[in-house]
Design a protein around this motif. Structure first.
Motif, PDB file in Angstrom:
ATOM      1  N   ALA A 155       0.828  -1.208   0.000  1.00  0.00           N
ATOM      2  CA  ALA A 155       0.000   0.000   0.000  1.00  0.00           C
ATOM      3  C   ALA A 155       0.860   1.256   0.000  1.00  0.00           C
ATOM      4  N   LEU A 156       1.959   1.230   0.742  1.00  0.00           N
ATOM      5  CA  LEU A 156       2.838   2.393   0.818  1.00  0.00           C
ATOM      6  C   LEU A 156       3.625   2.605  -0.469  1.00  0.00           C
ATOM      7  N   ALA A 157       3.883   1.529  -1.210  1.00  0.00           N
ATOM      8  CA  ALA A 157       4.669   1.653  -2.444  1.00  0.00           C
ATOM      9  C   ALA A 157       3.995   2.569  -3.448  1.00  0.00           C
ATOM     10  N   PHE A 198       2.841   5.350  -2.966  1.00  0.00           N
ATOM     11  CA  PHE A 198       3.251   6.720  -2.695  1.00  0.00           C
ATOM     12  C   PHE A 198       4.722   6.962  -3.027  1.00  0.00           C
ATOM     13  N   GLY A 199       5.489   5.885  -3.207  1.00  0.00           N
ATOM     14  CA  GLY A 199       6.915   6.019  -3.471  1.00  0.00           C
ATOM     15  C   GLY A 199       7.731   5.862  -2.206  1.00  0.00           C
ATOM     16  N   THR A 200       9.036   6.047  -2.326  1.00  0.00           N
ATOM     17  CA  THR A 200       9.913   5.876  -1.168  1.00  0.00           C
ATOM     18  C   THR A 200       9.756   6.987  -0.146  1.00  0.00           C
ATOM     19  N   ILE A 201       8.958   7.991  -0.481  1.00  0.00           N
ATOM     20  CA  ILE A 201       8.630   9.001   0.535  1.00  0.00           C
ATOM     21  C   ILE A 201       7.908   8.342   1.711  1.00  0.00           C
ATOM     22  N   SER A 202       7.354   7.156   1.477  1.00  0.00           N
ATOM     23  CA  SER A 202       6.682   6.409   2.540  1.00  0.00           C
ATOM     24  C   SER A 202       7.642   6.072   3.672  1.00  0.00           C
ATOM     25  N   ILE A 203       8.904   5.831   3.330  1.00  0.00           N
ATOM     26  CA  ILE A 203       9.897   5.533   4.367  1.00  0.00           C
ATOM     27  C   ILE A 203      10.087   6.753   5.261  1.00  0.00           C
ATOM     28  N   LEU A 204      10.109   7.944   4.633  1.00  0.00           N
ATOM     29  CA  LEU A 204      10.195   9.181   5.416  1.00  0.00           C
ATOM     30  C   LEU A 204       8.949   9.340   6.283  1.00  0.00           C
ATOM     31  N   ALA A 205       7.772   9.039   5.710  1.00  0.00           N
ATOM     32  CA  ALA A 205       6.529   9.127   6.484  1.00  0.00           C
ATOM     33  C   ALA A 205       6.567   8.187   7.672  1.00  0.00           C
ATOM     34  N   PHE A 231      10.929   8.629  -5.615  1.00  0.00           N
ATOM     35  CA  PHE A 231      10.713   9.179  -4.278  1.00  0.00           C
ATOM     36  C   PHE A 231       9.244   9.519  -4.074  1.00  0.00           C
ATOM     37  N   ASN A 232       8.639  10.157  -5.085  1.00  0.00           N
ATOM     38  CA  ASN A 232       7.222  10.521  -5.015  1.00  0.00           C
ATOM     39  C   ASN A 232       6.545   9.952  -6.251  1.00  0.00           C
ATOM     40  N   ALA A 233       5.747   8.913  -6.034  1.00  0.00           N
ATOM     41  CA  ALA A 233       5.104   8.226  -7.157  1.00  0.00           C
ATOM     42  C   ALA A 233       3.665   8.655  -7.371  1.00  0.00           C
ATOM     43  N   THR A 234       3.228   9.676  -6.681  1.00  0.00           N
ATOM     44  CA  THR A 234       1.811  10.054  -6.729  1.00  0.00           C
ATOM     45  C   THR A 234       1.488  11.091  -7.784  1.00  0.00           C
ATOM     46  N   GLY A 235       2.462  11.895  -8.181  1.00  0.00           N
ATOM     47  CA  GLY A 235       2.189  12.996  -9.087  1.00  0.00           C
ATOM     48  C   GLY A 235       1.707  14.238  -8.368  1.00  0.00           C
ATOM     49  N   ASN A 236       1.461  14.138  -7.069  1.00  0.00           N
ATOM     50  CA  ASN A 236       1.074  15.295  -6.255  1.00  0.00           C
ATOM     51  C   ASN A 236       2.299  15.910  -5.615  1.00  0.00           C
ATOM     52  N   SER A 237       2.105  16.986  -4.867  1.00  0.00           N
ATOM     53  CA  SER A 237       3.220  17.607  -4.161  1.00  0.00           C
ATOM     54  C   SER A 237       3.734  16.651  -3.099  1.00  0.00           C
TER      55      SER A 237
END
Length: 483
Positions: free
Chosen positions: A73-75, A77-84, A219-225
């Motif tokens: 599920a976190l993937a 969003f990208g690796t920013i999930s690790i930061l989250a 890092f950010n796979a969502t296309g959002n900020s």
């Protein structure tokens, strides 16, 4: 912990339970069969949960079935999930420290309920008990909903009736274990905690040797900020730490609570944080990003990529089954402990204070299992039922967390100053971080869950009125003062 920090003698609430007719700070006059030393709580035998079992209760309630699906599920969003994960972990650890401090100072059954009642009075205490009670049985329905899928890896009972039967068995078995006594419950919790931890630790540690940077994806796979992506990933992580308060709720069952509640809360949270972080990195780094997003068994895919072979899906499914039943076992205890503590203080229907020959609050266990079962069965007619249940439970969890952090902050800036604390700035900072973290939990739950949860909280007000009226407690009569 409380002695070294100069927080003063433990248990103001345990020594100062009030009778419902004062401002929330005065003591009960020794009625209800108490011995005058435990302040209104009927005398109970020494706690049967040692440090290992109390820590297992925390770990078992935090680590349920969700961890086995969370990396996929976190993937998205990208690796920013690790930061989250890292940001949420800081807040969770701050909460664990706060609960450790509160548990050492107020080793009273009910945990968050007891802390909010001590700091802010009866009605906030009732709302916290009511909110946590909803969390416990609704969360159990959500765990059972996910647990069915892992059991069906082996049984293949794919009909609705078959899934309902599996889920109800998963809810009833922990109830029977809890009804058989605290010692049996604690032993079962310890065994399941060990069984669920060992394979996850193996993947988390050994998997780091197989990590490939190319597999991590964007890092950010969502296309959002990136702030939006960070918040979205954090919303999924928030509920993963629910249960950090478990040892405080079951304080009456914990041996040497002044020492062991604090240790169990912090040790359990740190162990889960390490497991969560390492396993997420290991799975992200061993399963290519595009495959991970679509994976239904990310841990099994990770081990397959490390060593090859097709048996790992069964191994991971078995781990998830053990993890889920352990979480249901621990939360079944908590679904009864919170109402029992508040019922003894006259803030929940008195029937919840009844215990069987093994000193187990059987009414709370049976009622909690019934509500969880009804919610579980009803979930099959809903869309995205699992996510809806978890987000609702996130909000109802955040309410007692928020009040607990506020209670610690309140004590520090009022009574704490008189104790000549040496670490005031540090403790205030930790409490403030925990408080901000709970606000983030509310935001992460989403508007729909907050709306539903607020309605369920408001539904408790008539219950509070009925309880107070049945006890002949109508508050302070101010008419004479006006005359």
């Amino acid at each position: 912990m409380g002695e070294s920090s100069g927080e003063g003698p433990p248990g103001p609430l345990a020594a100062d339970r009030h009778d419902g007719r004062d401002d929330g700070q005065n003591g009960r006059d020794g009625q209800d069969g108490c011995d005058g030393q435990d302040g209104g709580t009927p005398h109970a035998p020494e706690g049967e949960l040692g440090l290992a079992q109390a820590t297992a209760l925390v770990v078992g309630n935090i680590v349920g079935t969700g961890i086995f699906l969370l990396p996929a599920a976190l993937a998205a969003f990208g690796t920013i999930s690790i930061l989250a994960f890292g940001v949420v972990t800081v807040g969770a650890i701050a909460l664990a420290v706060v609960f450790g401090r509160l548990g050492a100072r107020l080793p009273a059954a009910g945990g968050p309920y007891a802390y909010s009642r001590d700091a802010f009075g009866e009605f906030p205490g009732f709302l916290n008990a009511w909110s946590f009670w909803i969390t416990a049985w609704a969360g159990n329905a959500g765990i059972a909903f996910a647990w069915v899928g892992y059991v069906n890896y082996f049984l293949h009972w794919d009909s609705t009736l078959g899934k309902v039967a599996i889920g109800l068995f998963g809810l009833c078995l922990p109830a029977l274990i809890n009804l058989s006594g605290v010692r049996n419950m604690g032993t079962f919790q310890l065994v399941t905690a060990v069984l669920k931890f060992l394979p996850l630790i193996f993947i988390s540690v050994v998997g780091l040797a197989f990590v490939r940077t190319a597999d991590f994806g964007p890092f950010n796979a969502t296309g959002n900020s990136w702030p939006a992506a960070l918040s979205g990933a954090a919303a999924l992580v928030l509920f993963a730490y629910s249960g950090v308060e478990s040892a405080t709720v079951a304080a009456e069952k914990v041996r040497d609570p002044v020492r062991n509640i604090a240790r169990a809360s912090v040790f359990g949270c740190l162990a889960c944080a390490a497991l969560y972080m390492l396993s997420t990195v290991a799975v992200f780094g061993t399963v290519p990003h595009d495959e991970l997003v679509a994976s239904e068994a990310p841990f099994a895919d990770a081990v397959d990529n490390m060593f090859g072979g097709g048996v790992w899906g069964g191994v991971m499914a078995a781990c998830a089954v053990v993890s889920g039943i352990g979480a249901l076992n621990g939360w079944t205890m908590l679904v009864a402990e919170m109402p029992m503590a508040s019922a003894r203080d006259g803030l929940f229907p008195s029937v919840f204070a009844k215990v069987n020959a093994r000193n187990v609050p059987y009414v709370g266990i049976l009622a909690g299992t019934l509500f969880a079962s009804v919610t579980f069965v009803a979930a099959f007619s809903a869309v995205n039922a699992f996510s809806a249940i978890l987000l609702l439970a996130t909000f109802t969890t955040a309410v007692p967390y928020m009040f607990s952090a506020a209670a610690q902050l309140f004590w520090l800036v009022t009574r704490g100053r008189r104790a000549e604390r040496r670490h005031m700035a540090r403790d205030v900072t930790v409490a403030a971080i925990a408080l901000l973290f709970t606000f983030w939990m509310v935001v992460g739950a989403g508007t729909h869950a907050v709306f539903q949860g607020t309605l369920m909280l408001l539904a408790g007000i008539p219950v509070y009125i009925w309880i107070k009226a049945s006890r002949g407690e109508y508050g302070v009569d101010r008419t004479k003062e006006i005359k």
